[in-house]
Scaffold this active site. Structure first.
Site, short mmCIF file in Angstrom:
data_model
loop_
_atom_site.label_atom_id
_atom_site.label_comp_id
_atom_site.label_asym_id
_atom_site.label_seq_id
_atom_site.Cartn_x
_atom_site.Cartn_y
_atom_site.Cartn_z
N PHE A 145 -1.43 -8.03 -3.17
CA PHE A 145 -1.59 -7.24 -4.39
C PHE A 145 -2.71 -6.24 -4.17
CE2 PHE A 145 -3.13 -6.09 -8.57
CZ PHE A 145 -1.95 -5.83 -9.24
N ASP A 230 -8.85 -5.72 1.94
CA ASP A 230 -8.95 -5.56 0.49
C ASP A 230 -9.72 -6.77 -0.03
OD1 ASP A 230 -8.66 -5.57 -2.24
OD2 ASP A 230 -6.53 -5.05 -2.24
N LYS A 259 -13.86 -5.05 -8.94
CA LYS A 259 -14.08 -6.21 -9.82
C LYS A 259 -15.57 -6.48 -10.09
CE LYS A 259 -9.64 -8.55 -9.31
NZ LYS A 259 -9.01 -8.49 -10.61
C1 LIG Z 1 -6.90 -7.83 -4.05
C2 LIG Z 1 -6.78 -6.85 -5.17
N1 LIG Z 1 -6.71 -5.54 -4.88
C3 LIG Z 1 -6.61 -4.61 -5.85
C4 LIG Z 1 -6.56 -4.97 -7.17
C5 LIG Z 1 -6.45 -3.91 -8.25
O1 LIG Z 1 -7.63 -3.85 -8.96
P1 LIG Z 1 -7.70 -3.07 -10.37
O2 LIG Z 1 -6.96 -3.90 -11.35
O3 LIG Z 1 -9.18 -2.97 -10.65
O4 LIG Z 1 -7.09 -1.74 -10.17
C6 LIG Z 1 -6.62 -6.33 -7.52
C7 LIG Z 1 -6.54 -6.75 -8.93
O5 LIG Z 1 -6.33 -7.88 -9.26
C8 LIG Z 1 -6.73 -7.29 -6.50
O6 LIG Z 1 -6.77 -8.59 -6.77
#
Ligand SMILES: Cc1ncc(COP(=O)(O)O)c(C=O)c1O
Length: 403
Positions: A145, A230, A259
């Protein structure tokens, strides 16, 4: 006269929200109005232990006093200026991230998805600069994700998020997670980078086998590919080290954060080592609010607090305790297929959908979450104590006994 949120009750807020707020979220029928450390209160005054921490944002706990104070001070000094000028707290945060990680430079934005967009753009630009056009594909992993904007969505290898938004962007291939051989077979002359969550979050709290990141690093080095981590969800202390990659000691070329980086204020960051970061020359990428004084002042305070307040040690100790307690439950309930995770990023794999259990926990005063339909997920603030874990485990035990 307008009522304040604190005076309103849950149902009033729910009814009002249902009129004009976008219908993008399947919301739990409570409105949270106040928080402190591990605890939050709804508009009816009910208290909850927060084992979700705003989906991994409130790693420091709600309203950490050092972050609140930094925000107060910065709000009264300078809220926003453009990146056309140098920004003091942004410089300070970039210095701290460079001192604490593999990275030399940070680009700031406002969310996780934006940080992943920036990572994809930087990988493409670096590859274009060094190898010419036509080498632009990024390999990501099944159940990953990376966010909801079109680039990050296209990088996210989960069909349920794509449905209805096709066509996706060109330039992504999806490999099985934790399988180096399958990955190697997918690399082509078009591949420029591999992007991975060191611990998958939304995909079900999946920790790869020991040596996996090392294998990815070797593959990337051998094939001249960029390695992107990520760490939007697994970073900032969540797994017991400031960054999850530290468990294996294998640095990437690029890393994304968001986050909890600013303790609850919206922020995103793209970190890179110098040689790669240099491909972003003036004019190639930007964000109006990125690295804004308020968000980065909060970020500086949050990063300091995580280190000064012993949160990493607490995460390691209480995380190990929590894992043991969940494994004890697994011994007693055959429908628990697996307990997995790292630090305070933990999941219980059930053999049935977990939505009802989430509702039952809520009723008993615990915020938890279920991902991939069957994985109960726990992401408490890093300040959680053993006795708070005991309270949740006793509640889970009682609920499991009724299943
Ligand atoms: C691993 C990861 N990358 C990217 C995101 C996207 O983050 P945002 O919701 O702040 O755009 C998330 C959100 O849960 C995530 O868990």
């Amino acid at each position: 006269m307008q009522q304040s949120a604190l005076e309103m009750r849950n149902q009033t807020l729910i009814d009002r929200g249902n009129v004009h707020v976008a219908t993008t979220y399947g919301r739990t029928p409570i409105a949270l109005v106040r928080g402190e450390g591990m605890r939050v209160w709804d508009a009816d005054g009910k208290m909850y232990y927060d084992f979700l921490a705003g989906l991994g944002v409130n790693n420091l706990g709600h309203c950490h006093p050092k972050v609140v104070e930094a925000i107060r001070q910065q709000a009264g000094t300078l809220l926003h200026v453009s990146n056309l000028y140098h920004i003091q707290p942004q410089i300070e945060l970039a210095d701290m991230l460079a001192a604490l990680s593999f990275a030399d430079r940070s680009f700031f934005c406002n969310s996780g998805t934006e940080s992943c967009e920036a990572a994809i753009k930087l990988a493409r630009k670096y590859s274009h600069d060094h190898f010419g056009a036509g080498r632009y594909e990024v390999i990501t992993f099944e159940n990953s994700f990376h966010g909801r904007t079109m680039g990050s969505l296209s990088a996210t290898a989960q069909y349920k998020y794509h449905k209805g938004f096709e066509p996706l962007l060109d330039g992504f291939q999806y490999a099985p997670f934790d399988d180096l051989q399958a990955l190697e077979r997918m690399i082509t002359p078009k591949t420029c980078a591999i992007m991975v969550e060191p611990v998958q979050g939304e995909g079900g709290v999946n920790v790869p086998s020991p040596g996996y990141l090392k294998g990815l690093r070797q593959l990337c080095d051998a094939r001249q590919l960029l390695l992107i981590y990520d760490e939007v969800q697994c970073g900032i202390g969540r797994t017991g080290t400031l960054f999850a990659y530290e468990h294996e000691g294998v640095p990437p070329d690029i890393m994304t954060l968001a986050k909890s980086l600013a303790g609850g204020v919206p922020i995103g960051a793209l970190l890179a080592r110098e040689e790669v970061a240099k491909s972003f020359v003036p004019g190639t990428h930007a964000a109006t609010f990125g690295g804004n004084p308020l968000a980065t002042a909060a970020g500086v305070a949050a990063l300091k607090a995580i280190q000064e307040d012993g949160m990493l040690e607490n995460c390691q100790r209480v995380g190990a305790y929590f894992m043991r307690r969940l494994k004890d439950l697994q011994q007693r309930y055959a429908f628990i297929k697996e307990v997995r995770g790292r630090g305070l990023m933990l999941g219980i794999q059930l053999d049935f959908p977990g939505g009802q259990l989430v509702n039952d926990c809520l009723e008993r005063g615990f915020l938890v979450n279920c991902t991939m339909d069957t994985v109960l997920r726990f992401l408490p603030p890093l300040v959680v104590t053993e006795s708070e874990v005991d309270l949740l485990v006793a509640t889970l035990d009682e609920l499991f006994a009724k299943v």
